[in-house]
Scaffold this motif. Sequence first.
Motif, PDB file in Angstrom:
ATOM      1  N   ALA A   1      -4.519 -10.503   8.670  1.00  0.00           N
ATOM      2  CA  ALA A   1      -3.734 -11.352   7.773  1.00  0.00           C
ATOM      3  C   ALA A   1      -3.992 -10.969   6.316  1.00  0.00           C
ATOM      4  O   ALA A   1      -3.050 -10.891   5.521  1.00  0.00           O
ATOM      5  CB  ALA A   1      -4.046 -12.826   8.011  1.00  0.00           C
ATOM      6  N   VAL A   2      -5.245 -10.723   5.962  1.00  0.00           N
ATOM      7  CA  VAL A   2      -5.565 -10.303   4.589  1.00  0.00           C
ATOM      8  C   VAL A   2      -4.779  -9.039   4.245  1.00  0.00           C
ATOM      9  O   VAL A   2      -4.141  -8.957   3.195  1.00  0.00           O
ATOM     10  CB  VAL A   2      -7.080 -10.075   4.400  1.00  0.00           C
ATOM     11  N   ALA A   3      -4.797  -8.058   5.130  1.00  0.00           N
ATOM     12  CA  ALA A   3      -4.090  -6.794   4.888  1.00  0.00           C
ATOM     13  C   ALA A   3      -2.600  -7.036   4.685  1.00  0.00           C
ATOM     14  O   ALA A   3      -1.960  -6.345   3.881  1.00  0.00           O
ATOM     15  CB  ALA A   3      -4.322  -5.835   6.048  1.00  0.00           C
ATOM     16  N   GLY A   4      -2.037  -8.014   5.357  1.00  0.00           N
ATOM     17  CA  GLY A   4      -0.619  -8.306   5.232  1.00  0.00           C
ATOM     18  C   GLY A   4      -0.215  -8.927   3.907  1.00  0.00           C
ATOM     19  O   GLY A   4       0.967  -8.944   3.568  1.00  0.00           O
ATOM     20  N   PHE A   5      -1.171  -9.409   3.146  1.00  0.00           N
ATOM     21  CA  PHE A   5      -0.879 -10.021   1.850  1.00  0.00           C
ATOM     22  C   PHE A   5      -0.846  -9.027   0.692  1.00  0.00           C
ATOM     23  O   PHE A   5      -0.452  -9.375  -0.411  1.00  0.00           O
ATOM     24  CB  PHE A   5      -1.912 -11.109   1.520  1.00  0.00           C
ATOM     25  N   VAL A   6      -1.300  -7.777   0.921  1.00  0.00           N
ATOM     26  CA  VAL A   6      -1.393  -6.811  -0.182  1.00  0.00           C
ATOM     27  C   VAL A   6      -0.454  -5.632   0.039  1.00  0.00           C
ATOM     28  O   VAL A   6      -0.147  -5.264   1.171  1.00  0.00           O
ATOM     29  CB  VAL A   6      -2.848  -6.325  -0.389  1.00  0.00           C
ATOM     30  N   THR A   7      -0.012  -5.047  -1.082  1.00  0.00           N
ATOM     31  CA  THR A   7       0.879  -3.893  -1.019  1.00  0.00           C
ATOM     32  C   THR A   7       0.104  -2.625  -0.673  1.00  0.00           C
ATOM     33  O   THR A   7      -1.127  -2.577  -0.778  1.00  0.00           O
ATOM     34  CB  THR A   7       1.588  -3.679  -2.368  1.00  0.00           C
ATOM     35  N   GLU A   8       0.837  -1.601  -0.300  1.00  0.00           N
ATOM     36  CA  GLU A   8       0.218  -0.313   0.021  1.00  0.00           C
ATOM     37  C   GLU A   8      -0.499   0.290  -1.181  1.00  0.00           C
ATOM     38  O   GLU A   8      -1.459   1.036  -1.012  1.00  0.00           O
ATOM     39  CB  GLU A   8       1.262   0.671   0.553  1.00  0.00           C
TER      40      GLU A   8
END
Length: 149
Positions: free
Chosen positions: A23-30
């Motif tokens: 979920a954390v990874a899904g909140f940030v851009t590449e």
Amino acid sequence: MTNSAATVVLGLWRALSDRDWDAVAGFVTEDCVYVDVPFGPALAARGPADIVKRLKVGLEPLAEYSNHDGLIVADGDDVIYEHSETWKWRTGEVAVLPFVTVHRLRDGKVTLWKDYWDSATLINNGPPTWMDDLTAADTSWIYDATGQI
């Protein structure tokens, strides 16, 4: 104030408090840059996978970790969030860490994440091996953001 920007940031911190790494990874851009300001931009992380690796260095070894909401101020896609964290190590030490975090969003995701905190709070309250454990951890996430933030 942009409620959606504040909502995104609060969602990110709920996911982090739960240590829900996906979920954390899904909140940030590449191209998101994350930096612990006390350690400087030369030890930043960039992108979802490396930001999660970086966060795990400090948080994964803890027995318990929680975020405590505080003041949040949004100006368009810029969000400042004053909050605190409780760190509980498996060896019994506890630290309450005051934080101010600056986030910049783009298209509903975090593209810049800067954590301002006092490293002495963790050094003085963590286990005696805390700094040694950090220096022995995986550092494949390091991204030098000098001049970018």
